[in-house]
Design an enzyme around this catalytic site. Structure first.
Site, PDB file in Angstrom:
ATOM      1  N   ILE A 172       5.606   0.737 -13.551  1.00  0.00           N
ATOM      2  CA  ILE A 172       5.941  -0.707 -14.148  1.00  0.00           C
ATOM      3  C   ILE A 172       4.868  -1.117 -14.950  1.00  0.00           C
ATOM      4  O   ILE A 172       4.906  -1.658 -16.240  1.00  0.00           O
ATOM      5  CB  ILE A 172       6.096  -1.812 -13.145  1.00  0.00           C
ATOM      6  CG1 ILE A 172       7.053  -2.932 -13.957  1.00  0.00           C
ATOM      7  CG2 ILE A 172       4.851  -2.213 -12.689  1.00  0.00           C
ATOM      8  CD1 ILE A 172       7.467  -3.726 -12.836  1.00  0.00           C
ATOM      9  N   GLY A 177       5.474   4.787  -9.351  1.00  0.00           N
ATOM     10  CA  GLY A 177       4.363   4.145  -8.662  1.00  0.00           C
ATOM     11  C   GLY A 177       3.216   4.864  -8.774  1.00  0.00           C
ATOM     12  O   GLY A 177       2.377   5.119  -7.940  1.00  0.00           O
ATOM     13  N   TYR A 204       6.490  -6.449   5.540  1.00  0.00           N
ATOM     14  CA  TYR A 204       6.195  -4.998   5.077  1.00  0.00           C
ATOM     15  C   TYR A 204       6.813  -4.142   6.056  1.00  0.00           C
ATOM     16  O   TYR A 204       7.492  -3.018   5.909  1.00  0.00           O
ATOM     17  CB  TYR A 204       4.822  -4.946   4.801  1.00  0.00           C
ATOM     18  CG  TYR A 204       4.357  -3.637   4.437  1.00  0.00           C
ATOM     19  CD1 TYR A 204       4.679  -2.971   3.275  1.00  0.00           C
ATOM     20  CD2 TYR A 204       3.332  -2.707   5.040  1.00  0.00           C
ATOM     21  CE1 TYR A 204       4.003  -1.844   2.986  1.00  0.00           C
ATOM     22  CE2 TYR A 204       3.053  -1.746   5.177  1.00  0.00           C
ATOM     23  CZ  TYR A 204       3.308  -0.900   3.914  1.00  0.00           C
ATOM     24  OH  TYR A 204       2.933   0.287   3.139  1.00  0.00           O
ATOM     25  N   GLY A 207      -0.750   3.685  -8.667  1.00  0.00           N
ATOM     26  CA  GLY A 207      -1.006   2.912  -7.318  1.00  0.00           C
ATOM     27  C   GLY A 207      -2.354   3.870  -6.779  1.00  0.00           C
ATOM     28  O   GLY A 207      -2.627   5.046  -7.204  1.00  0.00           O
ATOM     29  N   GLN A 208      -2.749   3.470  -5.699  1.00  0.00           N
ATOM     30  CA  GLN A 208      -3.919   4.179  -4.933  1.00  0.00           C
ATOM     31  C   GLN A 208      -3.416   5.634  -4.721  1.00  0.00           C
ATOM     32  O   GLN A 208      -4.325   6.310  -4.968  1.00  0.00           O
ATOM     33  CB  GLN A 208      -4.218   3.218  -3.593  1.00  0.00           C
ATOM     34  CG  GLN A 208      -5.637   3.731  -2.995  1.00  0.00           C
ATOM     35  CD  GLN A 208      -5.780   3.281  -1.630  1.00  0.00           C
ATOM     36  OE1 GLN A 208      -4.773   2.678  -1.097  1.00  0.00           O
ATOM     37  NE2 GLN A 208      -6.714   3.698  -1.048  1.00  0.00           N
TER      38      GLN A 208
HETATM   39  P1  NAD Z   1      -0.122   0.566  -4.459  1.00  0.00           P
HETATM   40  O1  NAD Z   1       0.031  -0.911  -4.508  1.00  0.00           O
HETATM   41  O2  NAD Z   1      -1.600   0.919  -4.837  1.00  0.00           O
HETATM   42  O3  NAD Z   1       0.503   1.284  -5.754  1.00  0.00           O
HETATM   43  C1  NAD Z   1       1.843   1.093  -5.754  1.00  0.00           C
HETATM   44  C2  NAD Z   1       2.499   1.116  -7.236  1.00  0.00           C
HETATM   45  O4  NAD Z   1       3.939   1.033  -7.291  1.00  0.00           O
HETATM   46  C3  NAD Z   1       1.603   0.372  -8.403  1.00  0.00           C
HETATM   47  O5  NAD Z   1       1.047   1.239  -9.427  1.00  0.00           O
HETATM   48  C4  NAD Z   1       2.525  -0.717  -9.206  1.00  0.00           C
HETATM   49  O6  NAD Z   1       2.342  -0.937 -10.285  1.00  0.00           O
HETATM   50  C5  NAD Z   1       3.695   0.293  -8.892  1.00  0.00           C
HETATM   51  N1  NAD Z   1       5.030  -0.822  -8.806  1.00  0.00           N
HETATM   52  C6  NAD Z   1       4.899  -1.945  -8.313  1.00  0.00           C
HETATM   53  N2  NAD Z   1       6.404  -2.499  -8.424  1.00  0.00           N
HETATM   54  C7  NAD Z   1       6.982  -1.640  -9.212  1.00  0.00           C
HETATM   55  C8  NAD Z   1       8.074  -1.634 -10.036  1.00  0.00           C
HETATM   56  N3  NAD Z   1       8.875  -2.337  -9.750  1.00  0.00           N
HETATM   57  N4  NAD Z   1       8.525  -0.357 -10.674  1.00  0.00           N
HETATM   58  C9  NAD Z   1       7.931   0.529 -10.825  1.00  0.00           C
HETATM   59  N5  NAD Z   1       6.672   0.680 -10.167  1.00  0.00           N
HETATM   60  C10 NAD Z   1       6.121  -0.512  -9.473  1.00  0.00           C
HETATM   61  O7  NAD Z   1       0.229   1.465  -3.565  1.00  0.00           O
HETATM   62  P2  NAD Z   1      -0.274   2.726  -2.503  1.00  0.00           P
HETATM   63  O8  NAD Z   1      -1.323   2.177  -1.638  1.00  0.00           O
HETATM   64  O9  NAD Z   1      -0.329   3.775  -3.511  1.00  0.00           O
HETATM   65  O10 NAD Z   1       0.932   3.143  -1.852  1.00  0.00           O
HETATM   66  C11 NAD Z   1       2.021   3.818  -2.033  1.00  0.00           C
HETATM   67  C12 NAD Z   1       2.947   3.855  -0.917  1.00  0.00           C
HETATM   68  O11 NAD Z   1       2.392   4.311   0.405  1.00  0.00           O
HETATM   69  C13 NAD Z   1       3.746   2.542  -0.363  1.00  0.00           C
HETATM   70  O12 NAD Z   1       4.986   2.739  -0.431  1.00  0.00           O
HETATM   71  C14 NAD Z   1       2.821   2.070   0.572  1.00  0.00           C
HETATM   72  O13 NAD Z   1       3.687   1.182   1.362  1.00  0.00           O
HETATM   73  C15 NAD Z   1       2.848   3.336   1.167  1.00  0.00           C
HETATM   74  N6  NAD Z   1       1.577   3.132   2.196  1.00  0.00           N
HETATM   75  C16 NAD Z   1       0.278   3.086   1.891  1.00  0.00           C
HETATM   76  C17 NAD Z   1      -0.758   2.840   2.515  1.00  0.00           C
HETATM   77  C18 NAD Z   1      -2.430   2.780   1.987  1.00  0.00           C
HETATM   78  O14 NAD Z   1      -3.210   2.610   2.879  1.00  0.00           O
HETATM   79  N7  NAD Z   1      -2.310   2.710   0.856  1.00  0.00           N
HETATM   80  C19 NAD Z   1      -0.571   2.989   3.784  1.00  0.00           C
HETATM   81  C20 NAD Z   1       0.721   3.017   4.429  1.00  0.00           C
HETATM   82  C21 NAD Z   1       1.811   3.241   3.435  1.00  0.00           C
END
Ligand code: NAD
Length: 320
Positions: A36, A9, A143, A12-13
């Site tokens: 992905i 992942g 979630y 992602g952010q």
């Molecule tokens: P995001 O959605 O920005 O990034 C998730 C990444 O996972 C994406 O790049 C996506 O392409 C990838 N992904 C999705 N399905 C996939 C798959 N089947 N195989 C491989 N990659 C896949 O999420 P984020 O904000 O970077 O969050 C990262 C983690 O932190 C997550 O577990 C989220 O629940 C947790 N989190 C985030 C926040 C927040 O504010 N951003 C807050 C609490 C918890």
């Protein structure tokens, strides 16, 4: 062969900036980024990158074996707002990916896991202010349910199979480098882009709804710190409460107005308001502070200044 790190992942952010930081610490070739889909050129060109679906166990196991991966950061998940639109897909992705990585550690392919939980594990009857580490957890979103179940699995694998899995309950993470992925706290990122580009913003969260938030630098620091801490100091094996600040949309707007005097805001709460109302307003993170020395560096003033500067730079480069 040198032990390596895998970030799943990574586009992602949080994954984008976490990968960057881990590469600074361990060297570019020691950190394999995976997602992905392909990511920003800056991430893809800075070190090894593997396109892989975390739901494809064979594909991920092959990456782990081929690269001699010993540490996995599992950042792939479906976030709160998007998950409400696809509950069963969210459950499937969030649970299967975690169990699969936990099993790789149980079978001793890998030695250490980071998996993020969230303030979404709490629910409407959880004490809202200064929410303790151990308290009522009755999540009302799919979630949150998946994160709470995930926490129990982490604790179970640590207890039964001595799996070294470490976890943080992230609050809303605020950053400008990579777009947020469909969470309830995304308003606090969008507001900065709209403020800089259009001078006005319509918030989907109501003006007085307070939520726990954190600037990305602090989230990355906490993630690195908990993973570098000695094993014995990690006493909570479900997930640690983690806090930096709490604010409402109105307070954040006032803060932005100190830099952009003409900025205006109005409010049109949507389905995400109900999710926000089920979450804590502020978090007690004493366990993280005592066990492994957690301390945030950024408050709301530093966050607003950093975001406005970062967003302007980002828009000038037209990378966003
Ligand atoms: P995001 O959605 O920005 O990034 C998730 C990444 O996972 C994406 O790049 C996506 O392409 C990838 N992904 C999705 N399905 C996939 C798959 N089947 N195989 C491989 N990659 C896949 O999420 P984020 O904000 O970077 O969050 C990262 C983690 O932190 C997550 O577990 C989220 O629940 C947790 N989190 C985030 C926040 C927040 O504010 N951003 C807050 C609490 C918890």
């Amino acid at each position: 062969m040198v032990n390596k790190i895998l970030v799943i992942g990574a586009c992602g952010q949080i994954g984008t900036e976490l990968t960057q930081k881990l590469r600074e610490i361990h060297g570019s070739n020691a950190v394999i980024a995976s997602d992905i889909k392909p990511g920003a050129p800056g991430l893809m060109n800075a070190g090894p990158f593997e396109v892989a679906d975390v739901m494809n166990e064979e594909q991920v196991k092959k990456i782990v074996v081929d690269h001699n991966i010993k540490e996995v950061y599992l950042m792939a998940a479906m976030l709160s707002a998007t998950a409400e639109q696809n509950p069963l897909r969210a459950w499937d992705l969030n649970m299967k990916s975690l169990l699969f990585i936990l099993n790789l550690a149980k079978e001793r392919y890998i030695e250490k896991i980071f998996w993020p939980s969230s303030i979404a594990v709490f629910g409407p009857t959880t004490p809202k202010e200064n929410t303790p580490q151990d308290t009522i957890m009755d999540p009302s979103t799919v979630y949150g349910i998946s994160k709470q179940a995930g926490e129990r699995w982490c604790s179970y694998y640590n207890d039964k199979f001595a799996v070294d899995v470490r976890s943080l309950r992230y609050p809303g993470i605020i950053s400008y480098k990579t777009k947020p992925g469909g969470g309830t706290t995304d308003y606090a990122v969008e507001i900065f882009y709209e403020a800089v580009q259009n001078g006005t913003y319509t918030s989907f969260i109501d003006k007085d709804t307070s939520l726990p938030m954190m600037y990305m630098e602090d989230a990355i620091k906490a993630t690195v710190d908990i993973m570098e801490a000695p094993k014995e100091s990690i006493k909570v094996r479900s997930s640690y409460n983690l806090a930096a600040m709490s604010f409402t949309p109105k307070i954040l707007a006032n803060c932005i107005q100190k830099h952009l005097a003409n900025f205006t805001i109005d409010y049109k709460p949507d389905f995400r308001q109900q999710i926000a109302e089920s979450w804590p307003s502020s978090i007690n993170d004493l366990n993280a502070r005592e066990d492994w020395g957690w301390k945030p560096n950024y408050g709301i003033e530093e966050l607003a200044k950093g975001m406005l500067e970062g967003v302007k730079k980002q828009l000038d480069n037209i990378e966003f």
